[in-house]
Design an enzyme around this catalytic site. Structure first.
Site, PDB file in Angstrom:
ATOM      1  N   TRP A  56      51.047  46.992   8.831  1.00  0.00           N
ATOM      2  CA  TRP A  56      51.747  48.135   9.412  1.00  0.00           C
ATOM      3  C   TRP A  56      52.438  47.737  10.715  1.00  0.00           C
ATOM      4  CZ3 TRP A  56      48.828  52.192  12.763  1.00  0.00           C
ATOM      5  CH2 TRP A  56      47.974  51.554  13.658  1.00  0.00           C
ATOM      6  N   ASP A  57      52.420  46.449  11.049  1.00  0.00           N
ATOM      7  CA  ASP A  57      52.968  46.018  12.331  1.00  0.00           C
ATOM      8  C   ASP A  57      54.440  46.386  12.504  1.00  0.00           C
ATOM      9  OD1 ASP A  57      50.611  44.370  11.562  1.00  0.00           O
ATOM     10  OD2 ASP A  57      50.846  43.612  13.602  1.00  0.00           O
TER      11      ASP A  57
ATOM     12  N   LYS B   7      37.578  49.325  17.780  1.00  0.00           N
ATOM     13  CA  LYS B   7      38.241  48.038  17.988  1.00  0.00           C
ATOM     14  C   LYS B   7      39.525  48.222  18.784  1.00  0.00           C
ATOM     15  CE  LYS B   7      40.514  44.342  15.342  1.00  0.00           C
ATOM     16  NZ  LYS B   7      40.878  43.880  13.968  1.00  0.00           N
ATOM     17  N   GLN B   8      40.247  49.290  18.480  1.00  0.00           N
ATOM     18  CA  GLN B   8      41.562  49.518  19.083  1.00  0.00           C
ATOM     19  C   GLN B   8      41.869  51.004  19.000  1.00  0.00           C
ATOM     20  OE1 GLN B   8      44.690  47.786  16.511  1.00  0.00           O
ATOM     21  NE2 GLN B   8      43.106  47.579  14.960  1.00  0.00           N
TER      22      GLN B   8
ATOM     23  N   GLU C 149      39.618  50.324  12.374  1.00  0.00           N
ATOM     24  CA  GLU C 149      39.193  49.216  11.516  1.00  0.00           C
ATOM     25  C   GLU C 149      37.705  48.872  11.626  1.00  0.00           C
ATOM     26  OE1 GLU C 149      41.848  45.885  12.212  1.00  0.00           O
ATOM     27  OE2 GLU C 149      43.208  46.620  10.667  1.00  0.00           O
TER      28      GLU C 149
END
Length: 791
Positions: A347-348, A606-607, A486
């Site tokens: 998805w970057d 994580k983010q 994630e």
């Protein structure tokens, strides 16, 4: 390492840092790229030369932990770099085996040239200086060139030089993948022609992509060719006298059978290298092409931040240049710089296309074409799980099937574990978002009404069909997914993966549904009829979409938006204890798994997950989305939400600092710079601990550019106007850039200590409407306006 806006410079040799340098010194042109490895060094534990063509994949099956596992990889192609040298009868010279007196490696960003200078001590009296200039041609995407200059001090020297094309390469650049089969090339054949050209051809083992490579080597002495196993060499014997430089030039051409307008890739490579001019002329046209790119992506940011941003822009342009517009490729998450993530498309693009839209819209359009060509495969994936519409894969490669690995290795525990990240269905919303953003920035109504509308419709259809009605809540729910965080793949102790009502997933699904309804309403009647007939869309389905878009469940706990239903019931983690014990806990999931625990048990991310909503949508649009869903998201609730997750995030992704910096620029400005700095230095300082050597993080690099371009300016392209709501940081209050907006090439913006200047080029189509929170301005072609910003 030293940096300026025009150079990136390493001033000594350090074997431990070589992989990182090779990634950051990669040269490319959007078609192919080559890592910045030293030409005399073969692949080993220190060096890893790699050459990658965009979209060139191959699929192999490996035995892992008693299971057959299939993986598709971006292929490491034959190595065109090799050029080694020695004094006659001596050992080949490398920085690892010879005395190094000085070593410097410099990327010249303005010209796209990698310069290397090494001084070797030969015998206590003589010194051999080796200077090399390397380019991967930006004007002709199939050419690369290497010039090597030898100068001797202290006495004459007879030198032996050997250049080669090496087909004996494998994919072995990522240590944790080395248990997997990396032998992607087969049928390697080599030969030479009477004109001094040598060539190599091969093909990939299963995808059957044919590769042709040809080289022309010239020197201040005769050059002879020889065939060896899997490679072909060209050799020259040179006499080096003190004070006189001898030169060897190597020009290489590369084609594959995926290229348009060719018949045979080998013949195309042989013909191209035969017709290629000499090194000096190639350098001139290469520099010209780079100069044009820099003008289109003009960015003027002072200080260290500006130097790093220029490097980030350099690598974005090398991965996704105007040449990319002719290719069937997506956005490789790690660039064309290494083999991490196997070269897959994630998805970057969500972090990359918003930047490209305002500089190279033709590239954005091509990257969206990549997704549209795989719409049918996404429909097949949706039907496979009993859904309608399109389910795009979390990881994509050649044909659009799901490429996410079934197992992943935890280096801390040595265990191979199930990988459930394919449940990140929110990739579809990212694609829909990019379709909309591209069309708003470019004004490309043709794409929106055709391919864009088709993708939006099928993604919306998937979300509506994924939503189930909960009588108890009186709302629709989306179950069994994984969010952007994630870390969390399942509930504690659950026997099946997936989480319910991930807030980011549900809110973006609601956005897709409502936006698609608007697009369908605005379609020209003949086009709408075609689309309705082709997709069997009816009014009842549209009514369902509208209902789902207003009733999707968004969980809350303790006055904050919950990451997913039940998140607030998870245990709190003793962050201080884990930081004291392990230091760097960015990969907290690996730490806990090695302790036979699971991050699924804790409120730990994580983010950014929930906070990604503040990255995608302006405060006003986000409040409007929540109102549509029947919730109030006032400033205090959002602030509490930001604080909550900021204290519970390990930042195990390079995207995390970027998103938090973007959010904090508006929520808690004093802390924003810290996170922006982390995003800036994620790759150049290798903050993830060795990952950059396996390939750059392209999304984070492009995201930092977009943070300056859109985040701090509040720049939106919406409703036919440019919207601005600047929040300049004290550390970055003065900078400038230009954008391409709906046919206007080079609209210039300059922020200068509380003032904003906007200049519209004289040669433009229509006036531009600019809207700020407290005023509206209409700028005609040739106009410049200067605005004082409120404190």
């Amino acid at each position: 390492m030293t940096a300026t806006p025009s150079t990136w410079d390493y001033d000594h040799y350090d074997a431990a840092e070589e992989r990182l340098r090779e990634s950051l010194c990669t040269l490319g042109n959007g078609y192919f790229a080559t890592r910045g490895a030293l030409p005399e060094c073969a692949a080993d534990d220190v060096h890893y030369p790699g050459t990658y063509v965009a979209g060139c994949y191959n699929r192999l099956t490996s035995a892992v932990s008693g299971r057959e596992v299939e993986n598709e990889d971006m292929v490491n192609l034959p190595n065109w770099l090799p050029l080694r040298f020695r004094t006659a009868g001596g050992d080949w010279l490398t920085p690892d085996t010879a005395e190094v007196l000085d070593h410097r490696q410099t990327v010249h960003l303005d010209s796209g040239v990698l310069e290397r200078l090494t001084r070797f001590g030969l015998d206590g009296e003589r010194v051999l200086s080796v200077r090399q200039l390397r380019l991967v041609h930006m004007a002709d995407p199939h050419l690369a060139a290497l010039r090597t200059e030898f100068t001797v001090e202290g006495g004459p020297a007879d030198l032996e030089v050997e250049a080669a094309l090496d087909g004996g390469v494998t994919n072995s650049g990522v240590p944790r993948y080395r248990d997997l089969d990396g032998h992607h090339l087969t049928h390697v054949h080599t030969d030479g022609a009477d004109d001094g050209t040598v060539w190599l051809r091969c093909r990939t083992r299963t995808s059957d992509i044919r590769i042709g490579m040809a080289a022309r080597t010239t020197a201040d002495a005769p050059v002879t060719a020889a065939r060896e196993h899997l490679c072909v060499t060209q050799r020259a014997a040179l006499r080096a006298e003190p004070g006189r430089t001898v030169t060897v030039d190597k020009v290489v051409a590369l084609h594959t059978s995926r290229d348009p307008a060719i018949s045979d890739p080998l013949q195309a490579a042989v013909d191209r290298v035969a017709e290629a001019p000499g090194f000096e002329d190639l350098l001139v046209s290469h520099r010209t092409a780079w100069g044009q790119l820099w003008r289109r992506a003009e960015l003027r940011v002072p200080g260290e931040a500006g130097s790093i941003l220029r490097l980030h822009l350099f690598h974005v342009l090398q991965t996704l240049s105007p040449h990319t517009a002719d290719l069937d490729v997506g956005v490789p998450a790690r660039g064309l710089h290494g083999e991490a993530y196997r070269g897959h498309v994630f998805w970057d693009e969500l972090f990359v296309l918003p930047y490209l839209n305002l500089h190279f819209p033709e590239v954005s359009r091509a990257l969206l074409h990549y997704r549209h060509r795989r719409l049918e495969k996404a429909g097949t994936a949706a039907r496979a799980i009993g859904r309608r519409g399109a389910l795009y894969p979390w990881q994509s490669g050649s044909d659009g099937r799901e490429e996410t690995q079934q197992l992943h290795l935890n280096p801390r525990s040595g265990r191979w574990l199930p990988d459930h990240s394919h449940l990140q269905h929110h990739v579809g919303s990212a694609i829909a978002y990019n379709v909309w953003q591209y069309c708003e920035a470019s004004g490309d109504a043709e794409f929106l009404h055709t391919k864009g509308a088709e993708m939006l419709l099928q993604i919306a259809r998937f979300w509506a069909d994924s939503a189930t009605w909960d009588e108890h809540l009186g709302r629709h729910r989306i179950r069994g997914v994984v969010g952007p965080d994630e870390y969390h793949e399942a509930y504690p102790g659950a026997d099946r993966p997936g989480l319910d009502d991930n807030a980011y997933t549900n809110v973006t699904a609601a956005w897709v549904l409502s936006r698609t309804l608007e697009v369908l309403d605005d379609l020209p009647a003949p086009r709408r009829r075609e689309l309705v007939e082709r997709t069997a869309l009816d009014d009842a389905e549209l009514e369902q979409w509208d209902s789902v878009s207003r009733t999707l469940h968004v969980p809350f706990h303790e006055g904050v938006v919950s990451q997913f239903e039940g998140y607030g019931d998870l245990a709190e983690l003793d962050w201080a204890r884990y930081r004291e014990r392990y230091g760097d806990i960015r990969r907290l999931d690996r730490v806990l798994e090695a302790e036979n625990d699971s991050v699924n048990n804790y409120q730990a991310s994580k983010q950014a997950d929930v906070l990604m909503l503040g990255y995608l949508f302006s405060p006003a649009e986000l409040r409007s989305l929540f109102r549509r869903l029947g919730y109030t998201l006032d400033e205090r609730t959002w602030q509490r939400t930001v604080d909550h997750y900021l204290a519970r995030t390990s930042h195990g992704s390079t995207l995390s600092g970027l998103v938090h910096g973007w959010i904090l620029a508006r929520a808690r400005r004093a802390e924003a710079w810290t996170y922006f700095q982390e995003a800036l230095k994620g790759d150049v300082a290798d903050l993830q601990g060795g990952t950059t050597g396996e390939g750059i993080h392209l999304g984070a690099m492009a995201g930092t550019l977009d943070l300056v371009q859109r985040g701090l300016t509040g720049l939106e392209t919406r409703a036919g106007a440019l919207w601005l709501d600047p929040v300049p940081l004290p550390e970055l209050s003065s900078y400038g850039f230009s954008v391409r907006y709906q046919g206007h090439w080079g609209v210039r913006f300059r922020l200068e200590h509380g003032r904003l200047e906007i200049a519209v080029p004289a040669a433009g189509p229509l006036p531009i409407d600019v809207r700020l929170p407290d005023r509206e301005v209409r700028l005609r072609p040739g106009d410049t306006c200067r605005l004082v910003l409120p404190d």
